[in-house]
Design a protein around this motif. Structure first.
Motif, PDB file in Angstrom:
ATOM      1  N   ILE A  56      -0.512  27.040   1.766  1.00  0.00           N
ATOM      2  CA  ILE A  56      -1.048  25.778   2.031  1.00  0.00           C
ATOM      3  C   ILE A  56      -1.040  24.945   0.857  1.00  0.00           C
ATOM      4  O   ILE A  56      -1.777  25.142  -0.035  1.00  0.00           O
ATOM      5  N   VAL A  57      -0.397  23.904   1.009  1.00  0.00           N
ATOM      6  CA  VAL A  57      -0.659  22.539  -0.146  1.00  0.00           C
ATOM      7  C   VAL A  57      -1.302  21.482   0.806  1.00  0.00           C
ATOM      8  O   VAL A  57      -0.972  21.028   1.779  1.00  0.00           O
ATOM      9  N   VAL A  58      -2.666  21.390   0.161  1.00  0.00           N
ATOM     10  CA  VAL A  58      -3.520  20.453   0.728  1.00  0.00           C
ATOM     11  C   VAL A  58      -3.664  19.151  -0.429  1.00  0.00           C
ATOM     12  O   VAL A  58      -3.669  19.148  -1.304  1.00  0.00           O
ATOM     13  N   ASP A  59      -3.202  17.858   0.527  1.00  0.00           N
ATOM     14  CA  ASP A  59      -3.523  16.509   0.119  1.00  0.00           C
ATOM     15  C   ASP A  59      -4.855  15.962   0.118  1.00  0.00           C
ATOM     16  O   ASP A  59      -5.003  15.719   1.459  1.00  0.00           O
ATOM     17  N   PHE A  60      -5.597  16.137  -0.797  1.00  0.00           N
ATOM     18  CA  PHE A  60      -6.996  15.339  -0.606  1.00  0.00           C
ATOM     19  C   PHE A  60      -6.720  13.907  -1.046  1.00  0.00           C
ATOM     20  O   PHE A  60      -6.205  13.414  -1.974  1.00  0.00           O
ATOM     21  N   TRP A  61      -6.862  13.091  -0.004  1.00  0.00           N
ATOM     22  CA  TRP A  61      -6.571  11.599  -0.143  1.00  0.00           C
ATOM     23  C   TRP A  61      -7.856  10.892   0.482  1.00  0.00           C
ATOM     24  O   TRP A  61      -8.676  11.250   1.090  1.00  0.00           O
ATOM     25  N   ALA A  62      -7.569   9.557   0.358  1.00  0.00           N
ATOM     26  CA  ALA A  62      -8.619   8.422   0.975  1.00  0.00           C
ATOM     27  C   ALA A  62      -7.727   7.224   1.262  1.00  0.00           C
ATOM     28  O   ALA A  62      -6.861   6.823   0.628  1.00  0.00           O
ATOM     29  N   ALA A  63      -8.367   6.622   2.295  1.00  0.00           N
ATOM     30  CA  ALA A  63      -7.353   5.421   2.931  1.00  0.00           C
ATOM     31  C   ALA A  63      -7.604   4.285   1.914  1.00  0.00           C
ATOM     32  O   ALA A  63      -6.561   3.413   1.867  1.00  0.00           O
ATOM     33  N   TRP A  64      -8.480   4.240   1.319  1.00  0.00           N
ATOM     34  CA  TRP A  64      -8.496   2.972   0.152  1.00  0.00           C
ATOM     35  C   TRP A  64      -7.879   3.289  -1.140  1.00  0.00           C
ATOM     36  O   TRP A  64      -7.399   2.306  -1.898  1.00  0.00           O
ATOM     37  N   CYS A  65      -7.318   4.303  -1.189  1.00  0.00           N
ATOM     38  CA  CYS A  65      -6.422   4.708  -2.410  1.00  0.00           C
ATOM     39  C   CYS A  65      -5.136   4.459  -2.455  1.00  0.00           C
ATOM     40  O   CYS A  65      -4.320   4.978  -1.543  1.00  0.00           O
ATOM     41  N   GLY A  66      -4.740   3.431  -3.137  1.00  0.00           N
ATOM     42  CA  GLY A  66      -3.249   2.962  -3.234  1.00  0.00           C
ATOM     43  C   GLY A  66      -2.403   4.072  -3.695  1.00  0.00           C
ATOM     44  O   GLY A  66      -1.136   4.282  -2.780  1.00  0.00           O
ATOM     45  N   PRO A  67      -2.457   4.749  -4.618  1.00  0.00           N
ATOM     46  CA  PRO A  67      -1.587   5.812  -4.795  1.00  0.00           C
ATOM     47  C   PRO A  67      -1.465   7.012  -3.909  1.00  0.00           C
ATOM     48  O   PRO A  67      -0.235   7.454  -3.613  1.00  0.00           O
ATOM     49  N   CYS A  68      -2.613   7.313  -3.223  1.00  0.00           N
ATOM     50  CA  CYS A  68      -2.543   7.830  -2.094  1.00  0.00           C
ATOM     51  C   CYS A  68      -1.758   7.342  -1.058  1.00  0.00           C
ATOM     52  O   CYS A  68      -0.767   8.329  -0.244  1.00  0.00           O
ATOM     53  N   GLN A  69      -1.752   6.064  -0.683  1.00  0.00           N
ATOM     54  CA  GLN A  69      -0.905   5.462   0.480  1.00  0.00           C
ATOM     55  C   GLN A  69       0.450   5.602  -0.028  1.00  0.00           C
ATOM     56  O   GLN A  69       1.472   5.790   0.645  1.00  0.00           O
ATOM     57  N   MET A  70       0.951   5.449  -1.264  1.00  0.00           N
ATOM     58  CA  MET A  70       2.166   5.390  -1.659  1.00  0.00           C
ATOM     59  C   MET A  70       2.862   6.714  -1.725  1.00  0.00           C
ATOM     60  O   MET A  70       4.020   6.885  -1.363  1.00  0.00           O
ATOM     61  N   MET A  71       2.035   7.931  -1.870  1.00  0.00           N
ATOM     62  CA  MET A  71       2.379   8.965  -2.004  1.00  0.00           C
ATOM     63  C   MET A  71       2.650   9.977  -0.377  1.00  0.00           C
ATOM     64  O   MET A  71       3.313  10.886  -0.306  1.00  0.00           O
ATOM     65  N   ALA A  72       2.074   9.274   0.433  1.00  0.00           N
ATOM     66  CA  ALA A  72       2.029   9.818   1.801  1.00  0.00           C
ATOM     67  C   ALA A  72       3.237  10.119   2.317  1.00  0.00           C
ATOM     68  O   ALA A  72       3.716  11.377   2.830  1.00  0.00           O
ATOM     69  N   PRO A  73       4.369   9.031   2.283  1.00  0.00           N
ATOM     70  CA  PRO A  73       5.615   9.639   2.704  1.00  0.00           C
ATOM     71  C   PRO A  73       6.454  10.521   2.072  1.00  0.00           C
ATOM     72  O   PRO A  73       7.307  11.360   2.632  1.00  0.00           O
ATOM     73  N   GLN A  74       6.154  10.613   0.874  1.00  0.00           N
ATOM     74  CA  GLN A  74       6.916  11.698  -0.021  1.00  0.00           C
ATOM     75  C   GLN A  74       5.979  12.839   0.190  1.00  0.00           C
ATOM     76  O   GLN A  74       6.905  13.802   0.439  1.00  0.00           O
ATOM     77  N   PHE A  75       4.965  12.798   0.711  1.00  0.00           N
ATOM     78  CA  PHE A  75       4.421  14.308   1.097  1.00  0.00           C
ATOM     79  C   PHE A  75       5.018  14.619   2.268  1.00  0.00           C
ATOM     80  O   PHE A  75       5.188  15.948   2.439  1.00  0.00           O
ATOM     81  N   LYS A  76       5.099  13.733   3.217  1.00  0.00           N
ATOM     82  CA  LYS A  76       5.758  14.127   4.476  1.00  0.00           C
ATOM     83  C   LYS A  76       7.347  14.876   4.484  1.00  0.00           C
ATOM     84  O   LYS A  76       7.488  15.627   4.895  1.00  0.00           O
ATOM     85  N   GLN A  77       7.924  13.943   3.512  1.00  0.00           N
ATOM     86  CA  GLN A  77       9.251  14.635   3.099  1.00  0.00           C
ATOM     87  C   GLN A  77       9.325  15.753   2.647  1.00  0.00           C
ATOM     88  O   GLN A  77      10.067  16.873   2.964  1.00  0.00           O
ATOM     89  N   ALA A  78       8.342  16.183   1.665  1.00  0.00           N
ATOM     90  CA  ALA A  78       8.078  17.489   1.095  1.00  0.00           C
ATOM     91  C   ALA A  78       7.918  18.629   2.067  1.00  0.00           C
ATOM     92  O   ALA A  78       8.469  19.742   2.089  1.00  0.00           O
TER      93      ALA A  78
END
Length: 143
Positions: A56-78
């Motif tokens: 299991i690969v867990v992405d720890f993120w937060a709604a206010w985090c710009g880099p988290c928002q930018m990585m979200a579609p990349q994480f989904k593709q992975a």
């Protein structure tokens, strides 16, 4: 192999050779391994990570985090790339502080690879899909 349904938390036994063939939950009939990131919370985190036999690969993120928002579609593709072989999950660390504290998350985004509930690798910072895939491959080989 065992996998926990992300919808109803039922533990399901899935033959390894069928993991990429869209298995469904025996109880709720929802997809078990559909290649989409699973949302985990403090309430379901422990059961999901301890009873699921796939990495299991867990992405720890937060709604206010710009880099988290930018990585979200990349994480989904992975997640789509590793369908049936690795489960990708997301934990909103603001809304689920126990899960984040358990792993000592200090920067966002942070990816943590787990096997049998134990951490086997970690990577902080936003990444592109190819970087995530390379990290997952390297982390899986090292575990």
């Amino acid at each position: 192999m065992l996998t926990v349904c992300p919808h109803c938390q039922t533990i399901n036994r899935v033959p390894a050779e069928r993991s990429a063939n869209d298995p469904t939950c025996a109880k709720c009939k929802n997809a078990l391994l559909d290649g989409q990131p699973v949302e985990l919370t403090d309430a379901n985190f422990d059961r999901f990570i301890s009873r699921t036999e796939l990495p299991i690969v867990v992405d720890f993120w937060a709604a206010w985090c710009g880099p988290c928002q930018m990585m979200a579609p990349q994480f989904k593709q992975a997640a789509e790339r590793f369908k049936g072989r690795v489960i990708f999950a997301k934990v909103d660390s603001d809304n689920n502080p126990r899960a984040a504290a358990r792993f000592g998350i200090r920067s966002l985004p942070t990816l943590v690879m787990l096997r049998g509930g134990a951490e086997v690798n970690r990577q902080a910072g936003a990444m592109q899909t190819a970087q995530i895939a390379a990290w997952v491959n390297n982390a899986a080989q090292g575990s």
